[in-house]
Design a protein around this motif. Structure first.
Motif: not given
Length: 102
Positions: A11, A34, A41, A44, A48
């Motif tokens: 990342c 992302v 994505s 993630l 989050y």
């Protein structure tokens, strides 16, 4: 732990450009996001934003159907806040801002 370190390096080392109407921007890094269309994505973004959804629901602010408060609807990384008043909406925005700064 190795997977987390590899993901972190992956990342942090990515660079991006914006291309629009035949013009390209300078290269830049994105520090919070992302990848659009990335395989990981959706997972993630769910990790989050899950805490934010829980906090919004727990606030009991929003539109009520019986005893159930409905105050946020998600689709991918888009959020729709449902509020019965401008004051309730501001309180929910404050919750979102507090989660972002945490």
């Amino acid at each position: 732990m190795l997977v987390v370190k590899l993901f972190n390096v992956f990342c942090k080392t990515q660079r991006f450009r914006i291309s629009w109407n035949g013009c390209e921007s300078r290269e830049y890094a994105i520090h919070k996001s992302v990848r659009q269309g990335g395989v990981l994505s959706p997972y993630l973004i769910n990790l989050y934003v899950n805490g934010l959804g829980v906090k919004l629901f727990a606030s009991r602010i929003g539109c009520h159907i019986g005893h159930v408060a409905t105050n946020n609807i998600w689709y991918a990384d888009d959020l729709c806040l449902l509020a019965p008043s401008i004051y309730a909406l501001q309180n929910m925005i404050n919750i979102c801002n507090h989660c972002q700064s945490s």
